[in-house]
Structures are given as C-alpha cells and as structure tokens.
Motif scaffolding. Structure first.
Motif, mmCIF file in Angstrom:
data_model
loop_
_atom_site.group_PDB
_atom_site.id
_atom_site.type_symbol
_atom_site.label_atom_id
_atom_site.label_comp_id
_atom_site.label_asym_id
_atom_site.label_seq_id
_atom_site.Cartn_x
_atom_site.Cartn_y
_atom_site.Cartn_z
ATOM 1 N N GLY A 1 37.522 37.256 23.629
ATOM 2 C CA GLY A 1 36.550 37.981 22.829
ATOM 3 C C GLY A 1 35.471 37.108 22.227
ATOM 4 N N ASP A 2 35.420 35.828 22.613
ATOM 5 C CA ASP A 2 34.433 34.900 22.063
ATOM 6 C C ASP A 2 33.098 34.943 22.797
ATOM 7 N N GLN A 3 33.040 35.668 23.883
ATOM 8 C CA GLN A 3 31.836 35.734 24.712
ATOM 9 C C GLN A 3 31.623 37.203 25.074
ATOM 10 N N PRO A 4 30.379 37.721 24.963
ATOM 11 C CA PRO A 4 30.164 39.144 25.226
ATOM 12 C C PRO A 4 30.293 39.530 26.700
ATOM 13 N N GLU A 5 30.026 38.621 27.588
ATOM 14 C CA GLU A 5 30.086 38.879 29.030
ATOM 15 C C GLU A 5 30.808 37.724 29.712
ATOM 16 N N PRO A 6 31.482 37.983 30.842
ATOM 17 C CA PRO A 6 32.116 36.878 31.569
ATOM 18 C C PRO A 6 31.043 35.982 32.197
ATOM 19 N N SER A 7 31.321 34.711 32.246
ATOM 20 C CA SER A 7 30.386 33.758 32.847
ATOM 21 C C SER A 7 30.409 33.890 34.368
ATOM 22 N N GLY A 8 29.414 33.322 35.013
ATOM 23 C CA GLY A 8 29.393 33.296 36.476
ATOM 24 C C GLY A 8 30.594 32.551 37.022
ATOM 25 N N GLU A 9 30.995 31.494 36.336
ATOM 26 C CA GLU A 9 32.160 30.717 36.758
ATOM 27 C C GLU A 9 33.430 31.571 36.664
ATOM 28 N N CYS A 10 33.524 32.376 35.614
ATOM 29 C CA CYS A 10 34.671 33.280 35.449
ATOM 30 C C CYS A 10 34.704 34.285 36.594
ATOM 31 N N CYS A 11 33.561 34.912 36.884
ATOM 32 C CA CYS A 11 33.516 35.905 37.966
ATOM 33 C C CYS A 11 33.864 35.277 39.312
ATOM 34 N N ASN A 12 33.375 34.074 39.556
ATOM 35 C CA ASN A 12 33.702 33.390 40.815
ATOM 36 C C ASN A 12 35.198 33.113 40.915
ATOM 37 N N ALA A 13 35.798 32.668 39.813
ATOM 38 C CA ALA A 13 37.238 32.395 39.806
ATOM 39 C C ALA A 13 38.023 33.691 39.995
ATOM 40 N N TYR A 14 37.556 34.775 39.359
ATOM 41 C CA TYR A 14 38.235 36.068 39.488
ATOM 42 C C TYR A 14 38.137 36.585 40.925
ATOM 43 N N ARG A 15 36.984 36.423 41.543
ATOM 44 C CA ARG A 15 36.831 36.822 42.959
ATOM 45 C C ARG A 15 37.790 36.024 43.847
ATOM 46 N N ALA A 16 37.858 34.712 43.611
ATOM 47 C CA ALA A 16 38.749 33.849 44.407
ATOM 48 C C ALA A 16 40.208 34.259 44.214
ATOM 49 N N LEU A 17 40.573 34.596 42.985
ATOM 50 C CA LEU A 17 41.939 35.035 42.706
ATOM 51 C C LEU A 17 42.248 36.309 43.482
ATOM 52 N N ARG A 18 41.357 37.271 43.425
ATOM 53 C CA ARG A 18 41.573 38.533 44.140
ATOM 54 C C ARG A 18 41.584 38.339 45.646
ATOM 55 N N ALA A 19 40.815 37.377 46.143
ATOM 56 C CA ALA A 19 40.753 37.121 47.582
ATOM 57 C C ALA A 19 42.076 36.580 48.119
ATOM 58 N N THR A 20 42.931 36.056 47.245
ATOM 59 C CA THR A 20 44.217 35.528 47.701
ATOM 60 C C THR A 20 45.164 36.653 48.115
ATOM 61 N N ALA A 21 44.880 37.866 47.652
ATOM 62 C CA ALA A 21 45.757 39.018 47.932
ATOM 63 C C ALA A 21 45.122 39.880 49.013
ATOM 64 N N LYS A 22 45.549 39.664 50.252
ATOM 65 C CA LYS A 22 44.955 40.370 51.389
ATOM 66 C C LYS A 22 45.732 41.617 51.813
ATOM 67 N N THR A 23 47.030 41.605 51.620
ATOM 68 C CA THR A 23 47.859 42.741 52.030
ATOM 69 C C THR A 23 48.254 43.569 50.807
ATOM 70 N N ARG A 24 48.763 44.763 51.063
ATOM 71 C CA ARG A 24 49.223 45.625 49.970
ATOM 72 C C ARG A 24 50.311 44.914 49.162
ATOM 73 N N ALA A 25 51.254 44.286 49.827
ATOM 74 C CA ALA A 25 52.336 43.586 49.130
ATOM 75 C C ALA A 25 51.792 42.433 48.285
ATOM 76 N N GLU A 26 50.810 41.730 48.808
ATOM 77 C CA GLU A 26 50.216 40.633 48.036
ATOM 78 C C GLU A 26 49.455 41.153 46.824
ATOM 79 N N ARG A 27 48.773 42.281 46.967
ATOM 80 C CA ARG A 27 48.062 42.870 45.822
ATOM 81 C C ARG A 27 49.055 43.317 44.754
#
Length: 127
Positions: A47-73
């Motif tokens: 809650g210290d920042q009003p919006e996520p940083s670009g670095e945060c969004c990139n890390a979040y995208r990379a995290l989600r990209a690790t889950a390719k199958t239904r079981a992985e998600r």
C-alpha cells in the motif's frame, strides 16, 4: 486452532495439485519467480505505492508465464495464496495479511493481464 485447520487445507490443496501435475511439470512454491514478484511488488501490495511499477508488472507476467497447463495454474494459485498468508512475505505490511489480497488481486488488471486467480484463500484454485 483455525490456523491449524487452514494450514491443513492449504497442504491438502498443494498435495492435490501436485498429484494432478505430470512428472517434470511441477511448479515449486517459493520458486525464484515467486520470490522476485513478491520482492518487487511488495511496495505496491503493502500500500506504499498507488500503482504497481513496471518492474512489478514484468515480474508478475514472468510468474504467470511459468504456469502453462491447468495443473500448473492451480499449483501457482495455491502457492500465491500460501505466500500472501505468510508473514515472511509481508515485511512492512499491515498485521493482517488479508489486507494485501485486494492489492495483489488488482495486479492482473493494472498490469494488463486477464484474471487468472485470486490470492484470497477463499478462492477455489480448482476453478
């Protein structure tokens, strides 16, 4: 007592998710992608920042990209729920880890990604 019951449920979900994953596909809770996302998005989810940083969004995208199958998600969902409920990932956060859940859940929209799962332990990762 409630914490013990909650941990038992989390453990059962993780075990069930692992049973659904084919050998060689299993995601590991606490993997580097999860740790990096937690580290760079902490300022936003705390809650210290009003919006996520670009670095945060990139890390979040990379995290989600690790889950390719239904079981992985499903496994990723369980890992995120576990991580957001544990104090070791909540440095500097409010005493109640649940206060961070809406901010974590908003990452999908704020980073331009479709909703995949919720960090809320009430959310069923099997859906």
């Amino acid at each position: 007592m409630a914490k013990v019951a909650y941990l038992a449920v989390v453990l059962m979900v993780v075990v069930a998710a692992l049973m659904l994953v084919k050998p060689g596909e299993a995601l590991t809770c606490g993997a580097p992608e999860e740790q990096r996302t937690g580290a760079v998005c902490n300022v936003y989810t705390r809650g210290d920042q009003p919006e996520p940083s670009g670095e945060c969004c990139n890390a979040y995208r990379a995290l989600r990209a690790t889950a390719k199958t239904r079981a992985e998600r499903r496994q990723l969902c369980s890992c995120v729920q576990e991580a957001t409920s544990q104090s070791r990932y909540n440095r500097g956060a409010p005493a109640n880890p649940a206060a961070r859940i809406p901010r974590f859940d908003s990452l999908s929209e704020k980073c331009g990604l479709p909703f995949l799962f919720s960090a809320d332990p009430e959310f069923d990762c099997k859906t």
